[in-house]
Enzyme design. Structure first.
Site, PDB file in Angstrom:
ATOM      1  N   THR A   1      10.654  47.839  -1.038  1.00 48.89           N
ATOM      2  CA  THR A   1      10.805  47.922   0.485  1.00 48.89           C
ATOM      3  C   THR A   1       9.303  48.791   0.946  1.00 48.89           C
ATOM      4  OG1 THR A   1      13.042  48.613  -0.146  1.00 48.89           O
ATOM      5  CG2 THR A   1      12.022  49.115   2.834  1.00 48.89           C
TER       6      THR A   1
ATOM      7  N   THR B   1      21.077  51.311   4.165  1.00 49.24           N
ATOM      8  CA  THR B   1      21.367  52.786   4.519  1.00 49.24           C
ATOM      9  C   THR B   1      21.428  52.814   5.749  1.00 49.24           C
ATOM     10  OG1 THR B   1      18.502  53.880   4.253  1.00 49.24           O
ATOM     11  CG2 THR B   1      20.205  54.090   2.903  1.00 49.24           C
ATOM     12  N   GLY B   2      21.344  51.726   6.806  1.00 55.43           N
ATOM     13  CA  GLY B   2      21.468  51.941   7.868  1.00 55.43           C
ATOM     14  C   GLY B   2      22.741  52.646   8.054  1.00 55.43           C
TER      15      GLY B   2
ATOM     16  N   ASN C   1       5.005  41.742   4.071  1.00 52.50           N
ATOM     17  CA  ASN C   1       5.601  40.700   5.016  1.00 52.50           C
ATOM     18  C   ASN C   1       5.436  41.165   6.656  1.00 52.50           C
ATOM     19  OD1 ASN C   1       6.932  39.221   2.876  1.00 52.50           O
ATOM     20  ND2 ASN C   1       8.158  40.656   2.626  1.00 52.50           N
TER      21      ASN C   1
ATOM     22  N   PHE D   1      18.365  56.406  11.449  1.00 50.25           N
ATOM     23  CA  PHE D   1      17.899  57.192  11.884  1.00 50.25           C
ATOM     24  C   PHE D   1      17.039  57.116  13.183  1.00 50.25           C
ATOM     25  CE2 PHE D   1      16.082  61.606  12.026  1.00 50.25           C
ATOM     26  CZ  PHE D   1      16.890  62.214  13.401  1.00 50.25           C
TER      27      PHE D   1
ATOM     28  N   TYR E   1       9.501  56.241  -4.357  1.00 49.54           N
ATOM     29  CA  TYR E   1       9.317  56.633  -2.078  1.00 49.54           C
ATOM     30  C   TYR E   1       7.761  56.599  -2.004  1.00 49.54           C
ATOM     31  CZ  TYR E   1       9.960  58.319   2.602  1.00 49.54           C
ATOM     32  OH  TYR E   1      10.163  58.448   3.886  1.00 49.54           O
TER      33      TYR E   1
END
Ligand code: UDP
Length: 313
Positions: free
Chosen positions: A92, A35-36, A99, A11, A145
């Protein structure tokens, strides 16, 4: 400039890419498409200055040529989605920033990291200032998260302190608008799509919990101002709308936009759901001369138009 945007199909990623393209830049978007939203990628691909690479940020970046600036947005952000694979969510955040750091260090570029109001957890200080350390349950269902994002901030700050290399950090509060995935499970996308299709609006708990909702165009403007702010201003800085609503007040605003009273369905409150949240944006005002100016009414009607155009979901 040639920008790298991780999480480009999400989003905020899509809205940011569109803004950078509109400003005349080239953008390389990367996303693992977990989730894109495919509609977003189709929209971005219409612009010749946009290129895309399917890549998971938990892996080192492949050879992607010269990049001038790195925006790190990759991470599922809706509670049902980030809780679906919590270990991957944690990875992630942590491996993603690791990274990004490796890439930025080698290429001598700035990392702009999008953190979250979730670093404040279920806050005991209200409204939340950047200096507040938060109230997070480290072993709860939101920890993948919240703690992932907190860990990413810690890593990035240590990287900056030890190398002096440039970073920028924003903490984003609840945001809504076009290019939200209608099925992402967040409150505004749920309520609007339920209202469009005549289903009852699902309220978790008693609906008295509060959130502040920022329209996405306002948020992206804040992000761009942060990018362009002096190098010494690294943040973290809160970006969000300081107007606070209970979910029951949100329902009223949606009823006004739709022009019809809605049926409500009360469901159990998920674990560790914050009771209240509202940003103190005085730092953003002072340093970026930024504040949101889209009313909830205008933002909801634009978002409603977008969901209606997408069709039923
Ligand atoms: N919520 C709700 N109904 C829904 C989806 C969410 O009542 O269909 C509630 C959720 O429990 C939370 C608030 O709305 O109290 C905001 O949830 P969201 O998932 O949008 O974001 P959060 O701020 O919790 O990360």
């Amino acid at each position: 400039m040639r920008y790298l945007v991780t999480g480009a199909a999400g989003f905020l990623g899509t809205n940011l890419c569109l803004r950078l393209l509109e400003d005349g830049h080239e953008v390389l978007g990367i996303d693992n498409l977990s989730t894109g939203f495919s509609y977003n990628l189709e929209t971005l691909r219409k612009n010749k200055k946009f290129s895309f690479l399917k890549h998971d940020v938990t892996q080192p970046y492949p050879d992607i040529g010269k990049i001038d600036f790195l925006y790190n947005l990759a991470c599922p952000a809706s509670p049902p989605r980030y809780q679906k694979d919590p270990v991957q969510t944690f990875r992630t955040s942590i491996w993603g920033i690791w990274n990004a750091i490796e890439f930025a260090r080698k290429n001598k570029i700035t990392i702009f990291h999008t953190s979250t109001s979730e670093v404040y957890g279920d806050p005991l200080m209200h409204p939340q200032k950047e200096a507040y350390w938060g109230n997070v349950n480290p072993i709860g269902i939101r920890a993948c998260y919240d703690e992932g994002k907190r860990g990413a901030e810690a890593l990035l700050m240590d990287y900056h302190r030890s190398t002096g290399n440039p970073i920028k950090v924003v903490r984003i509060f609840n945001t809504y608008g076009p290019y939200m995935d209608p099925k992402d499970g967040r409150v505004i996308s749920n309520f609007l799509n339920q209202a469009i299709s005549g289903r009852p609006l699902t309220i978790y708990g008693d609906g008295k919990q509060t959130r502040s909702f920022c329209f996405v165009d306002d948020l992206i403007e804040g992000i761009i101002r942060m990018e362009k702010s002096p190098k010494e201003f690294i943040g973290p800085v809160n970006l969000g709308n300081p107007k606070e609503f209970t979910l029951l007040e949100l329902v009223k605003a949606i009823e006004k936009s739709i022009g019809k009273k809605q049926k409500l369905e009360f469901l159990p409150l998920p674990g560790d759901d914050p009771k209240q949240r509202r940003p103190d944006i005085s730092l953003a005002k002072e340093k970026l001369n930024w504040g949101p100016d889209t009313s909830l009414e205008t933002g909801l009607s634009k978002t409603l138009d977008y969901f209606r155009a997408l069709g039923p979901s």
